[in-house]
Write an enzyme that holds these catalytic residues in place. Structure first.
Site, PDB file in Angstrom:
ATOM      1  N   ASP A   1      30.084  41.215 102.713  1.00  0.00           N
ATOM      2  CA  ASP A   1      30.823  40.561 101.644  1.00  0.00           C
ATOM      3  C   ASP A   1      30.149  39.225 101.389  1.00  0.00           C
ATOM      4  O   ASP A   1      29.788  38.517 102.337  1.00  0.00           O
ATOM      5  CB  ASP A   1      32.291  40.354 102.042  1.00  0.00           C
ATOM      6  CG  ASP A   1      33.107  39.943 100.830  1.00  0.00           C
ATOM      7  OD1 ASP A   1      33.802  40.794 100.252  1.00  0.00           O
ATOM      8  OD2 ASP A   1      33.021  38.762 100.440  1.00  0.00           O
TER       9      ASP A   1
ATOM     10  N   SER B   1      28.702  39.358  93.982  1.00  0.00           N
ATOM     11  CA  SER B   1      29.127  40.030  95.206  1.00  0.00           C
ATOM     12  C   SER B   1      27.983  40.700  95.951  1.00  0.00           C
ATOM     13  O   SER B   1      26.870  40.814  95.450  1.00  0.00           O
ATOM     14  CB  SER B   1      30.174  41.085  94.864  1.00  0.00           C
ATOM     15  OG  SER B   1      29.530  42.301  94.544  1.00  0.00           O
TER      16      SER B   1
ATOM     17  N   ARG C   1      35.688  32.956  91.734  1.00  0.00           N
ATOM     18  CA  ARG C   1      34.908  33.633  90.683  1.00  0.00           C
ATOM     19  C   ARG C   1      35.760  33.832  89.443  1.00  0.00           C
ATOM     20  O   ARG C   1      36.920  34.234  89.552  1.00  0.00           O
ATOM     21  CB  ARG C   1      34.411  35.003  91.156  1.00  0.00           C
ATOM     22  CG  ARG C   1      33.329  34.866  92.177  1.00  0.00           C
ATOM     23  CD  ARG C   1      32.655  36.172  92.539  1.00  0.00           C
ATOM     24  NE  ARG C   1      31.538  35.850  93.415  1.00  0.00           N
ATOM     25  CZ  ARG C   1      31.167  36.560  94.461  1.00  0.00           C
ATOM     26  NH1 ARG C   1      31.795  37.670  94.764  1.00  0.00           N
ATOM     27  NH2 ARG C   1      30.151  36.173  95.190  1.00  0.00           N
TER      28      ARG C   1
ATOM     29  N   ASP D   1      41.428  44.693 103.459  1.00  0.00           N
ATOM     30  CA  ASP D   1      42.011  43.586 102.705  1.00  0.00           C
ATOM     31  C   ASP D   1      41.803  43.678 101.192  1.00  0.00           C
ATOM     32  O   ASP D   1      42.516  43.045 100.432  1.00  0.00           O
ATOM     33  CB  ASP D   1      41.407  42.256 103.195  1.00  0.00           C
ATOM     34  CG  ASP D   1      39.882  42.234 103.129  1.00  0.00           C
ATOM     35  OD1 ASP D   1      39.293  43.276 102.780  1.00  0.00           O
ATOM     36  OD2 ASP D   1      39.279  41.192 103.421  1.00  0.00           O
ATOM     37  N   HIS D   2      40.830  44.462 100.747  1.00  0.00           N
ATOM     38  CA  HIS D   2      40.503  44.460  99.324  1.00  0.00           C
ATOM     39  C   HIS D   2      41.339  45.452  98.531  1.00  0.00           C
ATOM     40  O   HIS D   2      41.857  45.161  97.471  1.00  0.00           O
ATOM     41  CB  HIS D   2      39.028  44.813  99.123  1.00  0.00           C
ATOM     42  CG  HIS D   2      38.105  43.639  99.270  1.00  0.00           C
ATOM     43  ND1 HIS D   2      37.998  42.919 100.421  1.00  0.00           N
ATOM     44  CD2 HIS D   2      37.238  43.070  98.389  1.00  0.00           C
ATOM     45  CE1 HIS D   2      37.104  41.955 100.253  1.00  0.00           C
ATOM     46  NE2 HIS D   2      36.638  42.017  99.028  1.00  0.00           N
TER      47      HIS D   2
ATOM     48  N   ARG E   1      28.276  43.851  96.883  1.00  0.00           N
ATOM     49  CA  ARG E   1      28.531  45.303  96.812  1.00  0.00           C
ATOM     50  C   ARG E   1      27.245  46.080  96.571  1.00  0.00           C
ATOM     51  O   ARG E   1      26.591  45.950  95.547  1.00  0.00           O
ATOM     52  CB  ARG E   1      29.602  45.620  95.759  1.00  0.00           C
ATOM     53  CG  ARG E   1      29.234  45.357  94.336  1.00  0.00           C
ATOM     54  CD  ARG E   1      30.429  45.486  93.415  1.00  0.00           C
ATOM     55  NE  ARG E   1      31.372  44.405  93.652  1.00  0.00           N
ATOM     56  CZ  ARG E   1      32.127  43.830  92.710  1.00  0.00           C
ATOM     57  NH1 ARG E   1      32.079  44.266  91.472  1.00  0.00           N
ATOM     58  NH2 ARG E   1      32.941  42.842  93.005  1.00  0.00           N
TER      59      ARG E   1
HETATM   60  C1  MIC Z   1      33.938  40.009  95.489  1.00  0.00           C
HETATM   61  O1  MIC Z   1      34.475  38.922  95.675  1.00  0.00           O
HETATM   62  O2  MIC Z   1      33.315  40.293  94.455  1.00  0.00           O
HETATM   63  C2  MIC Z   1      34.047  41.065  96.566  1.00  0.00           C
HETATM   64  C3  MIC Z   1      34.895  42.144  96.044  1.00  0.00           C
HETATM   65  O3  MIC Z   1      34.643  40.515  97.710  1.00  0.00           O
HETATM   66  C4  MIC Z   1      32.614  41.535  96.905  1.00  0.00           C
HETATM   67  C5  MIC Z   1      32.543  42.690  97.808  1.00  0.00           C
HETATM   68  C6  MIC Z   1      32.843  44.010  97.140  1.00  0.00           C
HETATM   69  O4  MIC Z   1      32.481  44.206  95.983  1.00  0.00           O
HETATM   70  O5  MIC Z   1      33.425  44.863  97.810  1.00  0.00           O
HETATM   71  C7  MIC Z   1      31.723  40.436  97.492  1.00  0.00           C
HETATM   72  O6  MIC Z   1      31.948  39.277  97.248  1.00  0.00           O
HETATM   73  O7  MIC Z   1      30.726  40.741  98.156  1.00  0.00           O
HETATM   74 FE1  SF4 Z   2      38.370  38.987  98.354  1.00  0.00          FE
HETATM   75 FE2  SF4 Z   2      35.927  38.617  97.347  1.00  0.00          FE
HETATM   76 FE3  SF4 Z   2      38.041  37.512  96.210  1.00  0.00          FE
HETATM   77 FE4  SF4 Z   2      37.242  36.619  98.530  1.00  0.00          FE
HETATM   78  S1  SF4 Z   2      36.122  36.524  96.620  1.00  0.00           S
HETATM   79  S2  SF4 Z   2      39.350  37.050  97.936  1.00  0.00           S
HETATM   80  S3  SF4 Z   2      36.553  38.479  99.517  1.00  0.00           S
HETATM   81  S4  SF4 Z   2      37.616  39.692  96.368  1.00  0.00           S
END
Ligand code: MIC
Ligand code: SF4
Length: 658
Positions: free
Chosen positions: A120, A546, A380, A65-66, A548
């Site tokens: 995540d 996140s 975010r 999905d990302h 990550r």
């Molecule tokens: C995000 O919202 O920052 C992400 C991308 O979903 C991350 C995960 C990632 O960096 O792959 C998260 O929230 O954990």
């Molecule tokens: Fe995707 Fe992270 Fe954004 Fe949610 S907050 S939509 S999981 S990138």
């Protein structure tokens, strides 16, 4: 001790070791896991290294999905790898286009009373149906798939009492924005938020999930709602009534803390650039001209959100100066708005329809123009995350987003309602959702699964090996940063960098890329030419945001062996440990000033001090000062650090040569 609360009951029924006393280390059994593609490739590479034949959970789902842009072979390589791993190891696969992991998980898999660990940070979204759903690094999720319990410090259980009734045009998003306004992005560290009171009776599952989703922005371990008749009706409409169990707090349940929100007193709120806790009433920023608006992300792109937005736009047009986009959270939500005409409302109003995926939320397309203002229904708004370094991103409910898209400037939707007589739009839950199961690939039977060959394209690189923690550490301060550093600062995402997630050698070139473009070269020099460790000095809430693990793994690859900060965010702290970077905290926060870039640092008897639970003295050899540090590490975390990281620790436990 918060006995009798929903969170306590679920934790108790999953307790493997420890006592449910705030601050004590506990281990819990994990029933379900989820991964997404951007963290998933690394998680599965680590899972493969654990030598397990099939996942040991009740259910594991791998979502794509990302990273959907597929600008070259890298994304499709990763997707193909993930698809083959799912087949090989007994994992469900949610195909690209099926939607954002958290939205889809709530729809199709989340179960009251169960535990979920996801790679995540917004995994707590599933708390909206009454499960304990926790975000973690990929390695922790891999360990859970291999049957390991999940270790954490028992959080405090905070009751959030919702009283009163939401006024018209005030929504679930405003409830969580109000909490962010009061508590800030570090107010939830070490806490579980459990919602109760009269006010929850009016909130549907998608609305509850908006709230539990953004509990992540508070830094909370997770957030949870009881499982009641509303949950039951939702699961029934998803064709899964048998997954429902009732879960209510006992009448005499006591929370470690209680926060009360009188819903009747709330008004539409908005988080201003560049932090989700920079919250003010919408009326205070009214009139700011808007360049783009988008409805989407795992926070606010459910069927309910999209339908309300579509109805507000019925027979109206988006302002000519505004580009407006919709990224449906799931294929199910997209199907529903197609059926009931909402999609046509969007199209006729002049909207762009984006794919059902994370998309603009992590800068995967739809970046704002230079210095532009973007109003988003997301969670975010960290500086630069949208892909445009000087863009100003605001976060608000879909209602505020749509009102602003129509007006061309930020506006309180109540004002627009008066001016243009927009009727309040109530959305009925459908009696039956389209399940959309055609977009899932179910696990293969064991025998067949063993025959599957894992596909590895050139983008999938083997994990580097890491050595044990040395007895003493000699290093250099190669970076000093301030408070609330996010993992987006440490390891940015976006269309250029995200495709490198399966290649640690390539992605490590971008560590702190937008904060200090010289950092990587400097760190390599310290690592290779001086044969020393890199040390990072940070402020409060280091590593928020996140999950990550690349934000720990890539610095470790560059030779970072310790981060000394005023305080840490939960998931990043755990990720640092998992990759053998020692997270140290200043005993006296003023000592932050006792370091300058390039200072030579010695940490004598580091390993011995950790083993013996002693304070750690960091010697700044350049100034001659001694700085006392403490650490917030469980006995297990100390042994993981000594082993050089969790993978080494697990392999050793399983008798595999490291
Ligand atoms: C995000 O919202 O920052 C992400 C991308 O979903 C991350 C995960 C990632 O960096 O792959 C998260 O929230 O954990
Ligand atoms: Fe995707 Fe992270 Fe954004 Fe949610 S907050 S939509 S999981 S990138």
């Amino acid at each position: 001790m918060a006995k009798g609360t929903v969170a306590y009951k679920i934790l108790q029924s999953h307790l493997v070791s420890g006592k449910l006393i705030p601050g004590e280390e506990i281990a819990i059994k994990i029933d379900q896991t989820l991964t997404q593609d951007a963290t998933g490739t690394m998680a599965y590479l680590q899972f493969e290294a654990m030598g397990v034949d099939r996942v040991k959970t009740e259910l594991s789902v791998s979502y794509i999905d990302h990273n959907m842009l597929q600008t070259d072979f890298k994304n499709p390589d990763d997707h193909k790898y993930l698809m083959s791993v799912a087949k090989r190891y007994g994992i469900w696969l949610s195909k690209p286009g099926n939607g954002i992991c958290h939205q889809v998980h709530v729809e199709r898999f989340a179960k009251p009373g169960k535990t979920l660990l996801g790679s995540d940070s917004h995994t707590p979204t599933s708390g909206g149906v009454g499960m304990i759903a926790i975000g973690a690094g990929g390695l922790d999720v891999a360990a859970a798939m291999a049957g390991e319990p999940f270790y954490l410090k028992m959080p405090k259980i905070v009751g959030v009492k919702l009283s009163g009734k939401l006024p018209e045009w005030v929504t679930a998003k405003d409830i969580i924005l109000e909490l962010l306004r009061r508590l800030t992005v570090k107010g939830g560290v070490g806490k579980i938020f459990e919602y109760f009171g009269e006010g929850i009776k009016e909130l549907s599952v998608p609305e509850r999930s908006t709230i539990t989703n953004m509990g992540a922005e508070l830094g909370a371990t997770t957030s949870v709602f009881p499982s009641d008749e509303i949950t039951r009706a939702y699961l029934k409409a998803q064709g899964r009534e048998e997954d429902w169990v009732e879960l209510q707090p006992d009448p005499d349940a006591e929370y470690d803390e209680v926060i009360e929100i009188n819903l009747s007193e709330l008004e539409p709120l908005i988080a201003c650039p560049h932090s989700p806790d920079n919250v003010v009433p919408v009326r205070e920023v009214e009139g700011i001209k808007v360049d783009q608006v988008v409805i989407g992300s795992c926070t606010n792109s459910s069927f309910v959100d999209l339908t309300r937005a579509a109805r507000m736009l019925h027979n109206r047009k988006v302002h000519p100066d505004v580009i407006f986009a919709v990224a449906p959270g799931s294929k199910q939500a997209l199907e529903l708005i197609t059926q009931d005409g909402g999609l046509l409302d969007f199209l006729k109003a002049g909207a762009r329809i984006l794919e059902s995926a994370c998309g603009p939320c992590i800068g995967m397309g739809y970046a704002p123009p230079s210095g532009g203002v973007s109003v988003r229904s997301f969670n975010r708004n960290f500086e630069g995350r949208s892909g445009t370094p000087d863009a100003k991103v605001y976060l608000a409910s879909p209602e505020v987003c749509v009102a602003s898209a129509i007006a061309g400037y930020i506006i309180d939707p109540r004002k627009l309602a008066q001016k243009e007589n927009i009727e309040w739009i109530r959305v009925q839950m459908p009696e039956k959702f389209p399940y959309g199961d055609e977009a899932f690939i179910p696990p293969l039977p064991e025998e067949e699964a063993r025959e599957v060959e894992i596909y590895r394209g050139p983008n999938i690189k083997k994990l580097p090996d890491f050595d044990e923690l040395p007895e003493s550490l000699s290093g250099e301060v190669s970076l000093i940063v301030g408070d609330n550093i996010t993992t987006d600062h440490i390891m940015p995402a976006g269309a250029k960098i995200l495709p490198l997630r399966s290649n640690i050698y390539a992605i490590s070139e971008y560590v702190y890329h937008y904060v200090d473009p010289e950092f990587v070269q400097r760190a390599k020099k310290v690592r290779d030419e001086k044969a020393k460790a890199n040390i990072i000095v940070g402020g409060e809430n280091y590593g928020q945001g996140s999950s990550r693990e690349h934000a720990a793994l890539a610095p470790r690859f560059l030779g970072v062996r310790a981060v000394i900060a005023k305080s840490f965010a939960r998931i990043h702290h755990a990720n640092l440990v998992n990759f053998g970077i020692v997270p140290l905290e200043f005993l006296n926060k003023e000592d932050y000033r006792k370091f300058s870039m390039g200072d030579e640092v010695e940490i004598p008897e580091l390993a011995e001090s950790l083993r013996g639970g002693k304070e750690i003295v960091v010697v700044n050899k350049t100034t001659g000062e001694e700085i006392v540090c403490r650490y917030n590490l469980t006995p297990k975390q100390i042994s993981v650090l000594l082993a050089g990281g969790l993978l080494n620790w697990i392999k050793r436990k399983q008798g595999v040569e490291v």
